[in-house]
Design an enzyme around this catalytic site. Structure first.
Site, PDB file in Angstrom:
ATOM      1  CG  ASP A   1      -0.197  -0.624   0.347  1.00 40.83           C
ATOM      2  OD1 ASP A   1       0.130   0.187  -0.546  1.00 40.83           O
ATOM      3  OD2 ASP A   1      -1.282  -0.577   0.941  1.00 40.83           O
TER       4      ASP A   1
ATOM      5  CG  MET B   1      -9.102   4.818  -2.009  1.00 46.94           C
ATOM      6  SD  MET B   1      -8.996   5.743  -3.572  1.00 46.94           S
ATOM      7  CE  MET B   1      -8.911   7.423  -2.978  1.00 46.94           C
ATOM      8  NE  ARG B   2      -2.105   2.000   3.895  1.00 46.91           N
ATOM      9  CZ  ARG B   2      -2.643   0.791   3.913  1.00 46.91           C
ATOM     10  NH1 ARG B   2      -2.352  -0.080   2.978  1.00 46.91           N
ATOM     11  NH2 ARG B   2      -3.477   0.444   4.861  1.00 46.91           N
ATOM     12  CB  ALA B   3      -1.132   5.136  -3.711  1.00 48.17           C
TER      13      ALA B   3
END
Length: 662
Positions: A193, A274-276
């Protein structure tokens, strides 16, 4: 100094080149993970990127590459008041898979720190990579403790070195680029990720493009400097375009419509966290800047999704990475923004941010690499009468740990107890080489009796090198889990074989989570074969298992002997890695003279070598012969039925394995 292969001379691989260039435009995108088969220019392209990056302004003499415009107040080489300004090329620092912790984060001189109170610090690779590229080839093989350090540095933008209360901190912001061959195992989800973008690469199947690859490579090998000179113009043009895109980037507008599309896409593909969303937003902005635009279009959002989401939507290691492009297009159309400007979708430079088609063969190779086992390797050993087509595996289930008894010294993992560099402290010893983990109490105890003889007069201890003690720590190791699977006619009932495969897949999932190597030996007909040599790729093992046919006699002895031979060879390659043999059979032995006696003698070889083993008893029906239990006794291990293999039922088995080995 070796002349690198020019970035613009790489044939095809458009997605790979685009992902790298977007990170050069906006390092905040978060790096690139390049997945693909060997020999596809992964490393070549990454190493060539550094030559395209603009120069970096640094404080002269600072080992930590401080920016004169924003000096790090905590820099170990500071303060840098009036330190001047210099420029140097951007660095690409390569992290070897086998690097030590001190090599990565730097080393603190513990003896001087205790005796003199001096923070004598030797910077590591994280300091060298600050404001540059940190490249990890075969990143999926990186040891877990190094992965943890990378995760910490990537999250905080700084590296901390601490030794018993003495600490040094320095800035460590870098572009993380990793390459890997999925056949050799997958990445931990946490590190996966952390990569902003991912790219799948494969060699072109077009003869003309392959010819051009060979032609350019031979020309480069014959005269690297001359070859690079012929591409100097194209390199300069791309370098100038990167600089222009960086200058334009702050002016790019990410409208509410594009933001809605990004959020809807991430929700539609059920990515975690929420990183995406953030990575997609940064990538779409960089795409617009690369194309020379100040507005983000739907095409930018689509391309950003194809680069940022595939590695974030996997739910288990056997899911193939990738996106359903039809679903992506439907989502973008449904949530199309109303505030997109009336701009030519292709933009001034060919929209979607595609890299320029340098050279005569600029077309990209869009073929995705075949999944492990997709080539259809069907097992042929003992093929003959009664062979049945493969059946699918039943739904996998969660298992508990099958551990190897005792304390090992193998590679870090999550299965069996071992003496490791990380874990809880269990004792102290004199260091055999460089001190890595100080045991403070033991060091003080060793130095205390000699203080008067050493003339101590102040409050501090007088420490000598002979006083230093290394902490002995206990953690967990990974093991080799070798599956020996009976594929004979007695196992061929479709429902039964489906349950057997489901059980093995469940254990493979457990092996993936615990960072084990796995191997697969099958036996049927008149022989046994190594369906999969020991590997870190559980995906490959699952694929081979899925295509396994059944039928014929049961050469149990041949299967055990083949497994014993695999372990013998593997001990020569990796003597520190301990093995756990999982035999999946109903215990029957047929075919050839004295098959039962031969199987018994083969089983006792494992017991004599002290190999940990478990027999998964696949016998079914109202009348049970108990052959698997007898086999387990001869192996020196334990037996468990398919039903007992589930969930908490396996806890008793682990205790039994440990009790027998005690």
């Amino acid at each position: 100094m070796t002349t690198p292969f020019p970035f613009t001379a790489v044939v095809g691989q458009d997605d790979l080149r685009l992902a790298l260039l977007l990170n050069a435009v906006s390092p905040a995108v978060g790096g690139v993970l390049v997945r693909g088969e060997k020999g596809t220019a992964k490393s070549t392209a990454v190493r060539a990127l550094s030559a395209l990056l603009p120069e970096v302004a640094v404080v002269p003499g600072c080992r930590f590459s401080c920016d004169p415009a924003a000096v790090d107040p905590g820099c170990p080489d500071g303060p840098h008041e009036g330190g001047g300004r210099a420029a140097r090329p951007a660095r690409m620092v390569e992290l070897p898979v086998g690097a030590s912790e001190d090599r990565l984060v730097g080393a603190l001189d513990i003896e001087r720190a205790l005796a003199e109170g001096v923070k004598a610090f030797e910077p590591g690779l994280l300091a060298d990579a600050h404001r540059g590229i940190l490249y990890v080839d075969e990143v999926n093989l990186l040891h877990d403790h190094l992965v943890d350090l990378l995760l910490d540095a990537a999250a905080m933008g700084a590296s901390y070195v601490e030794r018993e209360g003495v600490s040094v901190r320095h800035a460590a912001r870098f572009l993380l680029v990793g390459t890997m061959n999925p056949e050799e195992g997958e990445l931990r989800p946490q590190l996966l990720d952390r990569f902003g973008l991912t790219v799948e690469v494969a060699a072109s199947r077009e003869p003309d493009q392959r010819v051009e690859v060979v032609r350019r490579r031979l020309a480069y090998d014959d005269d690297p400097a001359g070859f690079a000179a012929r591409w100097a113009g194209e390199e300069a043009a791309v370098r100038a375009r990167i600089v222009a895109a960086r200058e334009l980037l702050p002016s790019v507008r990410l409208g509410d419509g594009a933001l809605r599309q990004i959020a809807a896409t991430c929700a539609a593909f059920e990515v975690d966290g929420m990183r995406a969303d953030i990575v997609m937003a940064r990538t779409a902005t960089a795409l617009a800047a690369w194309a020379g635009r100040t507005d983000v279009l739907a095409e930018d959002v689509r391309q950003a999704a194809l680069l940022a989401l595939p590695h974030r939507r996997r739910r288990n290691p056997f899911d193939a990475p990738g996106l359903d492009e039809d679903k992506l297009d439907e989502t973008l159309e449904e949530f199309g923004g109303d505030d997109d400007p009336d701009t030519d979708p292709d933009g001034p430079d060919g929209g979607g941010g595609q890299p320029p088609a340098e050279g005569p063969e600029g077309g990209g190779d869009t073929g995705a690499p075949a999944e492990a086992g997709e080539s259809g390797e069907s097992q042929s050993a003992g093929a003959g009468s009664g062979e049945r087509s493969p059946v699918g595996a039943a739904e996998p289930f969660r298992t508990k740990v099958l551990s190897v008894p005792g304390i090992g010294e193998g590679a870090a993992g999550r299965r069996s107890r071992a003496r490791t560099e990380h874990g809880r402290t269990t004792g102290a010893r004199r260091p055999g080489g460089a001190l890595t983990k100080l045991h403070l109490a033991a060091t003080v105890q060793a130095a205390a009796p000699h203080q008067r003889a050493r003339g101590r007069s102040g409050p501090g201890l007088v420490i000598r090198r002979d006083d230093l003690r290394q902490a002995v720590r206990e953690g967990h190791e990974s093991n080799l889990v070798l599956f020996v699977v009976d594929a004979s006619g007695s196992m061929a009932a479709r429902q039964r074989m489906s349950a057997v495969k489901g059980a093995v897949v469940s254990l493979l999932l457990d092996a993936y989570q615990r960072r084990d190597k796995v191997g697969l030996v099958t036996f049927r007909g008149s022989a046994a074969e190594v369906a999969l040599p020991p590997t870190s790729s559980v995906d490959a093992a699952a694929a081979r298992l899925e295509s396994l046919p059944t039928g014929g006699r049961t050469p149990l002895a041949a299967g055990l002997l083949k497994a014993h031979d695999v372990l013998r060879v593997e001990r020569l390659r990796d003597p520190a890695r301990r093995a756990l043999v999982v035999v999946v059979t109903d215990g029957r032995a047929t075919g050839g003279p004295e098959p039962v006696a031969l199987a018994s003698r083969a089983a006792r070889l494992f017991a004599a070598d002290g190999v940990a083993s478990v027999v998964v008893d696949c016998e079914s029906g109202p009348v049970r012969l108990g052959l698997a239990g007898r086999l387990a006794g001869e192996l020196g291990g334990s037996a468990v039925t398919l039903d007992e293999l589930r969930a908490d039922s396996i806890a008793g088995l682990v205790r039994d394995v440990q009790r027998r080995a005690a």
